[in-house]
Design an enzyme around this catalytic site. Structure first.
Site, PDB file in Angstrom:
ATOM      1  N   LYS A   1       1.020  -1.289   0.153  1.00  0.00           N
ATOM      2  CA  LYS A   1      -0.030  -0.084   0.048  1.00  0.00           C
ATOM      3  C   LYS A   1       0.984   1.126  -0.037  1.00  0.00           C
ATOM      4  O   LYS A   1       1.561   1.613   0.989  1.00  0.00           O
ATOM      5  CB  LYS A   1      -0.884  -0.032   1.193  1.00  0.00           C
ATOM      6  CG  LYS A   1      -1.687   1.222   1.249  1.00  0.00           C
ATOM      7  CD  LYS A   1      -2.706   1.534   2.430  1.00  0.00           C
ATOM      8  CE  LYS A   1      -2.924   3.026   2.456  1.00  0.00           C
ATOM      9  NZ  LYS A   1      -3.448   3.353   3.764  1.00  0.00           N
TER      10      LYS A   1
ATOM     11  N   GLY B   1     -10.755   8.041   6.649  1.00  0.00           N
ATOM     12  CA  GLY B   1     -11.874   9.080   6.850  1.00  0.00           C
ATOM     13  C   GLY B   1     -12.919   8.247   7.357  1.00  0.00           C
ATOM     14  O   GLY B   1     -14.082   8.962   7.943  1.00  0.00           O
TER      15      GLY B   1
ATOM     16  N   GLY C   1      -7.831   9.269   9.945  1.00  0.00           N
ATOM     17  CA  GLY C   1      -8.203   9.215  11.318  1.00  0.00           C
ATOM     18  C   GLY C   1      -9.266  10.383  11.989  1.00  0.00           C
ATOM     19  O   GLY C   1      -9.386  10.372  12.889  1.00  0.00           O
TER      20      GLY C   1
END
Lengths: 66, 281
Positions: free
Chosen positions: B122, B210, B183
């Site tokens: 990622k 989010g 976050g």
């Protein structure tokens, strides 16, 4: 010979290899990766890769994150 | 297109189960770079108060793919997130969290490949500490280099349809647009852009960052995202295990609703009962 291992100065024997640097921190091998001066050193090359004065050794592992 | 998630071209027509229920999800799997996943909930591991809490939350979430970060080895650390994932049979997805430049991200990905034995990454290159928003220039640069180096690259990006398309063309295996900052729990701030990304994408779209609560995860799936990645919403919840269960159900519900095809939004009512014949009252 002085090298930086994860940002901390270590005094190692003049003939020290990457494996010796890793052993300063851990006896574990699985899940650990090493870079010397921003280049990855494969696990299979730890014994055959000598360190030099002032090398920057980074020993990383997976932690919680993301 | 009259609203979120109304395009159901890719909808499956379930044949129903033995009980006569149309779950629509039989054989519906997430495929990333040829690998199949039954769960469309990808978990992060940040923010958990302990490995034990994390372990129970991951179990409740039903996830099959979970991210970890790469950091300097701490000789004093006890237990490892890797042990938790291995015991649960969860595939590990290393990230490049904490990197600010393409060069840092490429090195981190290579170290992760060496440490964890996976060429999946990622890709996360942030622009500043305050917003943690992804830097599109550095991210694209790193993506090109990692694809060329044989990585399966899943880049974390803003909700930018143009960048998503360019990253797909560059060979990324998925795109991971944010709903809102990491976050923040602000949910999906621009659902229209997420829809645009989904419409154009030929690789999986994974809504990343989010998510605050279950309805955010459901909305992501209703918009057509292929999967959702979240961490804080579960790990920082008052009851992480319960929220993990809620997220698991929300992702399934949102996926089902997407496949079922929502009704169009209307300005006025449309009666659901037959009209009363004149004089019948």
């Amino acid at each position: 010979m002085n090298v930086l291992i994860n940002g901390v100065p270590h005094d190692l024997p003049a003939d020290a290899t990457v494996r010796r640097a890793v052993q300063e921190l851990t006896s574990a091998v699985a899940g650990v990766a090493v870079a010397v001066n921003d280049e990855v050193v494969r696990r299979g090359a730890w014994d055959s890769t000598p360190l030099s004065e002032h090398d920057r050794v980074e020993v990383l592992t997976a932690v919680q994150g993301g | 297109m009259t609203g979120y998630g109304t395009s159901g071209e890719d909808a499956m027509t379930g044949d129903g189960t033995a009980q006569g229920w149309d779950t629509g999800l039989d054989g519906d799997v997430l495929v990333v770079a040829g690998e199949k996943f039954t769960s469309r909930l990808i978990m992060g591991t940040g923010g958990a108060p302990s490995l034990d809490v994390l372990d129970r939350a991951l179990d409740a979430s039903g996830t099959e793919l979970t991210t970890v970060a790469m950091r300097r080895l701490d000789p004093a650390a006890r237990g490892s997130v890797l042990d938790v994932l291995r015991a649960r049979g969860i595939r590990v997805l290393p990230n490049t969290a904490g990197c600010y430049t393409a060069g840092e991200a490429v090195l981190t990905a290579r170290l992760a490949r060496e440490a964890l034995g996976t060429n999946w990454v990622k890709l996360e290159v942030i622009s500043d500490e305050r917003t943690l928003l992804p830097d599109p220039i550095e991210t694209f640069d790193a993506a090109e280099r990692l694809v060329a180096d044989g990585f399966v690259v899943l880049p974390y990006i803003g909700d930018d349809p143009a960048l998503a398309r360019r990253l797909e063309q560059a060979g990324c295996a998925a795109v991971m647009p944010l709903g809102s900052p990491i976050g923040s729990g602000l949910g999906i701030r621009n659902p229209h852009n997420i829809e645009l990304i989904v419409e154009a994408a030929g690789v999986p779209v994974i809504l990343d960052a989010g998510i605050g609560t279950a309805s955010d995860a459901a909305l992501a799936m209703e918009l057509g995202c292929d999967a959702v990645l979240l961490a804080s919403a579960v790990t920082r919840a008052r009851r992480p295990g319960l929220m993990a269960t809620a997220m698991r159900e929300a992702v399934i519900a949102g996926r089902m609703a997407r496949l079922a095809g929502r009704i169009p939004r209307r300005r006025y009512a449309e009666a659901s009962s037959p009209a009363i014949e004149p004089g019948a009252r």
